[in-house]
Design an enzyme around this catalytic site. Structure first.
Site, PDB file in Angstrom:
ATOM      1  N   ARG A 204       0.633  -1.175  -0.005  1.00  0.00           N
ATOM      2  CA  ARG A 204      -0.167  -0.038   0.031  1.00  0.00           C
ATOM      3  C   ARG A 204       0.792   1.467  -0.095  1.00  0.00           C
ATOM      4  NH1 ARG A 204      -2.250  -3.720  -1.453  1.00  0.00           N
ATOM      5  NH2 ARG A 204      -3.879  -4.580  -0.387  1.00  0.00           N
TER       6      ARG A 204
ATOM      7  N   SER B 196     -11.244  -0.976   3.027  1.00  0.00           N
ATOM      8  CA  SER B 196     -10.544  -1.205   4.131  1.00  0.00           C
ATOM      9  C   SER B 196      -9.556  -0.055   4.686  1.00  0.00           C
ATOM     10  CB  SER B 196      -9.406  -2.225   3.866  1.00  0.00           C
ATOM     11  OG  SER B 196      -8.650  -2.764   4.947  1.00  0.00           O
TER      12      SER B 196
ATOM     13  N   GLU C  45      -4.807   2.784   6.020  1.00  0.00           N
ATOM     14  CA  GLU C  45      -4.760   2.617   4.649  1.00  0.00           C
ATOM     15  C   GLU C  45      -4.996   3.650   3.663  1.00  0.00           C
ATOM     16  OE1 GLU C  45      -5.855  -0.991   1.568  1.00  0.00           O
ATOM     17  OE2 GLU C  45      -5.425  -1.571   3.651  1.00  0.00           O
TER      18      GLU C  45
END
Length: 213
Positions: A85, A134, A204
């Site tokens: 990420r 998420s 995230e």
């Protein structure tokens, strides 16, 4: 988006799912494991979006855009330190497009695979309400959703933002939630998980704008 043989160039604003569907129809595989990830190609490149063991890095040939001072950039995949990420070289870049290489396969096989991924997401993830996907990265040795659930936070709300009862790693907009609602709930999660388990959750999602406690 423009296809040429086994490659495609997609503008940053192109929805990732639209690119995946167009590739599948042409019998071009490799990106179907990312089916169902929300957002556009630019965001997927900036965060090295991934699922089920596949990240967009694996198909990327190059990324084009502009640096913050206005100078253009066209970086090959090898020049970008893609990670979990993260894509550090793209942090200060306004991404305009990406170029990708796919693998030929049967359109029906690819569609079946993508349908299976979407069905799996539907079983595990709360797709019946809007969300930003998420919220937290997977901490080493843990799963963020499991920590949040074990901290007793499933169903917790701030305004109209709610921690999903189906998968605690998602914050849902259950009707009129503001960015401030979501942010306060994120902070509550971070504090509770740290107090309970001593684990610092890393976001995230990226915050854009002025957020304060």
């Amino acid at each position: 988006m423009t296809f040429s043989g086994e490659t495609a160039e997609a503008e940053a604003g192109c929805l990732l799912m639209d690119l995946i569907q167009a590739a599948l129809q042409r019998g071009l595989g490799g990106m179907e494991l990312l089916a169902g990830i929300p957002g556009g190609v630019g965001g997927a490149l900036r965060m090295n979006a991934g699922a089920f063991g596949r990240e967009i890095e694996a198909l990327t040939l190059e990324v084009a855009g502009f640096r913050s001072d206005g100078t253009p950039i066209c970086a090959a995949r090898e020049a970008i330190s893609f990670g979990y990420r993260r894509a550090p070289e793209l942090e200060q870049v306004i991404i305009t497009s990406g170029r990708f290489r796919f693998q030929p396969d049967s359109p029906q096989t690819l569609k079946t695979r993508a349908d299976e991924i979407m069905a799996l997401r539907s079983r595990k993830q709360p797709l019946d309400h809007p969300s930003c996907g998420s919220v937290f990265k997977r901490p080493p040795g843990y799963y963020a959703g499991a920590l949040i659930e074990e901290a007793g936070l499933k169903g917790e709300r701030c305004g109209c933002a709610e921690i999903s009862r189906k998968h605690a790693g998602f914050i849902l907009n259950v009707g009129g939630a503001t960015a401030a609602d979501v942010y306060r709930l994120m902070r509550r999660i971070e504090e509770r998980v740290m107090e309970r388990f001593g684990v610092r959750l890393e976001r995230e999602v990226q915050l854009v704008g002025d957020f304060s406690d």
